[in-house]
Write a protein that holds these residues in place. Structure first.
Motif, PDB file in Angstrom:
ATOM      1  N   GLN A   1       0.878  -1.172   0.000  1.00 35.80           N
ATOM      2  CA  GLN A   1       0.000   0.000   0.000  1.00 35.80           C
ATOM      3  C   GLN A   1       0.913   1.218   0.000  1.00 35.80           C
ATOM      4  O   GLN A   1       1.616   1.470   0.969  1.00 35.80           O
ATOM      5  CB  GLN A   1      -0.922   0.000   1.215  1.00 35.80           C
ATOM      6  CG  GLN A   1      -1.929   1.133   1.195  1.00 35.80           C
ATOM      7  CD  GLN A   1      -3.053   0.878   2.174  1.00 35.80           C
ATOM      8  OE1 GLN A   1      -3.737  -0.121   2.092  1.00 35.80           O
ATOM      9  NE2 GLN A   1      -3.227   1.778   3.117  1.00 35.80           N
TER      10      GLN A   1
ATOM     11  N   GLY B   1       1.706   5.359  -1.716  1.00 39.07           N
ATOM     12  CA  GLY B   1       1.374   6.532  -2.492  1.00 39.07           C
ATOM     13  C   GLY B   1       2.259   6.609  -3.724  1.00 39.07           C
ATOM     14  O   GLY B   1       3.440   6.283  -3.670  1.00 39.07           O
TER      15      GLY B   1
ATOM     16  N   VAL C   1     -10.127   9.291   1.950  1.00 36.10           N
ATOM     17  CA  VAL C   1      -8.910   8.532   1.646  1.00 36.10           C
ATOM     18  C   VAL C   1      -8.334   7.977   2.947  1.00 36.10           C
ATOM     19  O   VAL C   1      -7.977   6.797   3.032  1.00 36.10           O
ATOM     20  CB  VAL C   1      -7.866   9.408   0.920  1.00 36.10           C
ATOM     21  CG1 VAL C   1      -6.552   8.653   0.743  1.00 36.10           C
ATOM     22  CG2 VAL C   1      -8.394   9.877  -0.429  1.00 36.10           C
TER      23      VAL C   1
ATOM     24  N   TRP D   1     -10.382   5.047   4.066  1.00 39.23           N
ATOM     25  CA  TRP D   1     -10.112   3.855   3.253  1.00 39.23           C
ATOM     26  C   TRP D   1      -8.811   3.191   3.702  1.00 39.23           C
ATOM     27  O   TRP D   1      -8.741   1.966   3.882  1.00 39.23           O
ATOM     28  CB  TRP D   1     -10.027   4.234   1.774  1.00 39.23           C
ATOM     29  CG  TRP D   1      -9.970   3.044   0.853  1.00 39.23           C
ATOM     30  CD1 TRP D   1     -11.009   2.493   0.172  1.00 39.23           C
ATOM     31  CD2 TRP D   1      -8.809   2.265   0.514  1.00 39.23           C
ATOM     32  NE1 TRP D   1     -10.569   1.414  -0.571  1.00 39.23           N
ATOM     33  CE2 TRP D   1      -9.221   1.254  -0.373  1.00 39.23           C
ATOM     34  CE3 TRP D   1      -7.469   2.316   0.876  1.00 39.23           C
ATOM     35  CZ2 TRP D   1      -8.352   0.303  -0.903  1.00 39.23           C
ATOM     36  CZ3 TRP D   1      -6.592   1.363   0.354  1.00 39.23           C
ATOM     37  CH2 TRP D   1      -7.040   0.380  -0.526  1.00 39.23           C
ATOM     38  N   LYS D   2      -7.786   4.010   3.881  1.00 38.12           N
ATOM     39  CA  LYS D   2      -6.493   3.472   4.272  1.00 38.12           C
ATOM     40  C   LYS D   2      -6.532   2.869   5.677  1.00 38.12           C
ATOM     41  O   LYS D   2      -5.949   1.803   5.918  1.00 38.12           O
ATOM     42  CB  LYS D   2      -5.424   4.563   4.163  1.00 38.12           C
ATOM     43  CG  LYS D   2      -5.114   4.910   2.704  1.00 38.12           C
ATOM     44  CD  LYS D   2      -4.354   6.205   2.520  1.00 38.12           C
ATOM     45  CE  LYS D   2      -2.998   6.240   3.106  1.00 38.12           C
ATOM     46  NZ  LYS D   2      -2.273   7.513   2.803  1.00 38.12           N
TER      47      LYS D   2
ATOM     48  N   SER E   1      -8.145  -0.453   5.524  1.00 40.33           N
ATOM     49  CA  SER E   1      -7.202  -1.407   4.943  1.00 40.33           C
ATOM     50  C   SER E   1      -6.221  -1.924   5.995  1.00 40.33           C
ATOM     51  O   SER E   1      -5.914  -3.119   6.046  1.00 40.33           O
ATOM     52  CB  SER E   1      -6.446  -0.721   3.799  1.00 40.33           C
ATOM     53  OG  SER E   1      -5.506  -1.568   3.229  1.00 40.33           O
TER      54      SER E   1
ATOM     55  N   ARG F   1      -1.832  -2.006  -3.697  1.00 42.78           N
ATOM     56  CA  ARG F   1      -2.843  -0.983  -3.403  1.00 42.78           C
ATOM     57  C   ARG F   1      -2.176   0.365  -3.617  1.00 42.78           C
ATOM     58  O   ARG F   1      -1.484   0.872  -2.744  1.00 42.78           O
ATOM     59  CB  ARG F   1      -3.361  -1.119  -1.976  1.00 42.78           C
ATOM     60  CG  ARG F   1      -4.073  -2.438  -1.733  1.00 42.78           C
ATOM     61  CD  ARG F   1      -4.508  -2.606  -0.301  1.00 42.78           C
ATOM     62  NE  ARG F   1      -5.061  -3.935  -0.099  1.00 42.78           N
ATOM     63  CZ  ARG F   1      -5.239  -4.496   1.082  1.00 42.78           C
ATOM     64  NH1 ARG F   1      -4.915  -3.835   2.192  1.00 42.78           N
ATOM     65  NH2 ARG F   1      -5.745  -5.705   1.176  1.00 42.78           N
TER      66      ARG F   1
ATOM     67  N   VAL G   1      -2.139   4.215  -4.021  1.00 45.45           N
ATOM     68  CA  VAL G   1      -2.843   5.451  -3.682  1.00 45.45           C
ATOM     69  C   VAL G   1      -2.283   6.505  -4.639  1.00 45.45           C
ATOM     70  O   VAL G   1      -1.224   7.085  -4.394  1.00 45.45           O
ATOM     71  CB  VAL G   1      -2.626   5.828  -2.200  1.00 45.45           C
ATOM     72  CG1 VAL G   1      -3.382   7.106  -1.861  1.00 45.45           C
ATOM     73  CG2 VAL G   1      -3.039   4.670  -1.288  1.00 45.45           C
TER      74      VAL G   1
ATOM     75  N   THR H   1      -7.597  11.981  -5.669  1.00 43.48           N
ATOM     76  CA  THR H   1      -6.903  10.729  -5.386  1.00 43.48           C
ATOM     77  C   THR H   1      -7.699   9.569  -5.966  1.00 43.48           C
ATOM     78  O   THR H   1      -8.928   9.559  -5.911  1.00 43.48           O
ATOM     79  CB  THR H   1      -6.733  10.534  -3.864  1.00 43.48           C
ATOM     80  OG1 THR H   1      -5.937  11.599  -3.354  1.00 43.48           O
ATOM     81  CG2 THR H   1      -6.076   9.208  -3.525  1.00 43.48           C
TER      82      THR H   1
ATOM     83  N   ILE I   1      -7.555   5.240  -5.796  1.00 45.12           N
ATOM     84  CA  ILE I   1      -6.900   4.062  -5.236  1.00 45.12           C
ATOM     85  C   ILE I   1      -7.219   2.891  -6.155  1.00 45.12           C
ATOM     86  O   ILE I   1      -8.378   2.538  -6.341  1.00 45.12           O
ATOM     87  CB  ILE I   1      -7.337   3.786  -3.786  1.00 45.12           C
ATOM     88  CG1 ILE I   1      -6.933   4.969  -2.897  1.00 45.12           C
ATOM     89  CG2 ILE I   1      -6.720   2.478  -3.292  1.00 45.12           C
ATOM     90  CD1 ILE I   1      -7.349   4.848  -1.449  1.00 45.12           C
ATOM     91  N   HIS I   2      -6.166   2.347  -6.743  1.00 42.93           N
ATOM     92  CA  HIS I   2      -6.284   1.186  -7.621  1.00 42.93           C
ATOM     93  C   HIS I   2      -5.689  -0.023  -6.919  1.00 42.93           C
ATOM     94  O   HIS I   2      -4.572   0.054  -6.395  1.00 42.93           O
ATOM     95  CB  HIS I   2      -5.543   1.411  -8.920  1.00 42.93           C
ATOM     96  CG  HIS I   2      -6.170   2.423  -9.813  1.00 42.93           C
ATOM     97  ND1 HIS I   2      -5.722   2.671 -11.075  1.00 42.93           N
ATOM     98  CD2 HIS I   2      -7.230   3.270  -9.641  1.00 42.93           C
ATOM     99  CE1 HIS I   2      -6.453   3.612 -11.664  1.00 42.93           C
ATOM    100  NE2 HIS I   2      -7.365   4.001 -10.778  1.00 42.93           N
TER     101      HIS I   2
END
Length: 184
Positions: free
Chosen positions: A7, A9, A35, A38-39, A42, A138, A140, A174, A176-177
């Protein structure tokens, strides 16, 4: 077996840091609350944080005294720093892995607990990618192009085909894929 999750950036043009390794000045507004949520969600599945020596040093200097939202999971979840030169790991609940990268990762995968989350730095992540040791990426993706810097991927012997598992966008630009390596 526990999954190894990166994960991280990344800029729109695929860099994880500027050439001088400075991540602090990407000329972006503060991270959107969604964001952060979400993080944090995770991180709830993480059983072990792993990172290289430089990232470990930066995090060990920052998180123990931080009051940021990420401080509790960073401080409370066990950490493994990969280094052949570090003499001690003084951040509580930390240990050093000195052996062969793939063997050390295999050992961690077999331990009980949640996911293994990779935090960096760039060289460590690149080594994991080259050896196909990451089960999920992941990314960001921040709405900025850096033009140069430390790339997420470098010196791959062969292409690394990935499947997009999910893509989420946020009001601050942002995205997130989440990708998983394709199985042959």
């Amino acid at each position: 077996m526990r999954a190894v999750i990166l994960q991280m950036g990344v800029s729109l043009d695929g860099y994880v840091a500027r050439s001088d390794r400075d991540n602090s000045d990407w000329a972006l507004p503060p991270e959107d609350e969604a964001v952060t949520a979400w993080k944090l969600d995770s991180v709830r599945h993480v059983g072990t944080h792993i990172m290289g020596r430089v990232t470990y040093g930066e995090m060990a200097a920052h998180w123990p005294s931080s009051t940021e939202a990420y401080a509790a999971p960073m401080n409370n979840i066990p950490k493994v720093v990969f280094s052949r030169t570090l003499t001690s790991a003084d951040w509580p609940d930390s240990r050093i892995a000195r052996g062969d990268l793939a063997k050390e990762i295999d050992t961690l995968r077999c331990e009980p607990g949640g996911e293994i989350m990779v935090h960096g730095g760039a060289g460590f992540v690149q080594a994991l990618s080259r050896q196909h040791l990451i089960d999920e990426y992941r990314l960001v993706i921040r709405a900025v192009a850096l033009g140069s810097g430390l790339p997420l991927f470098n010196d791959l012997a062969t292409p690394l085909p990935l499947n997009l598992v999910s893509a989420t966008t946020f009001p601050d630009g942002t995205a997130i894929h989440v990708y998983r390596p394709r199985t042959p």
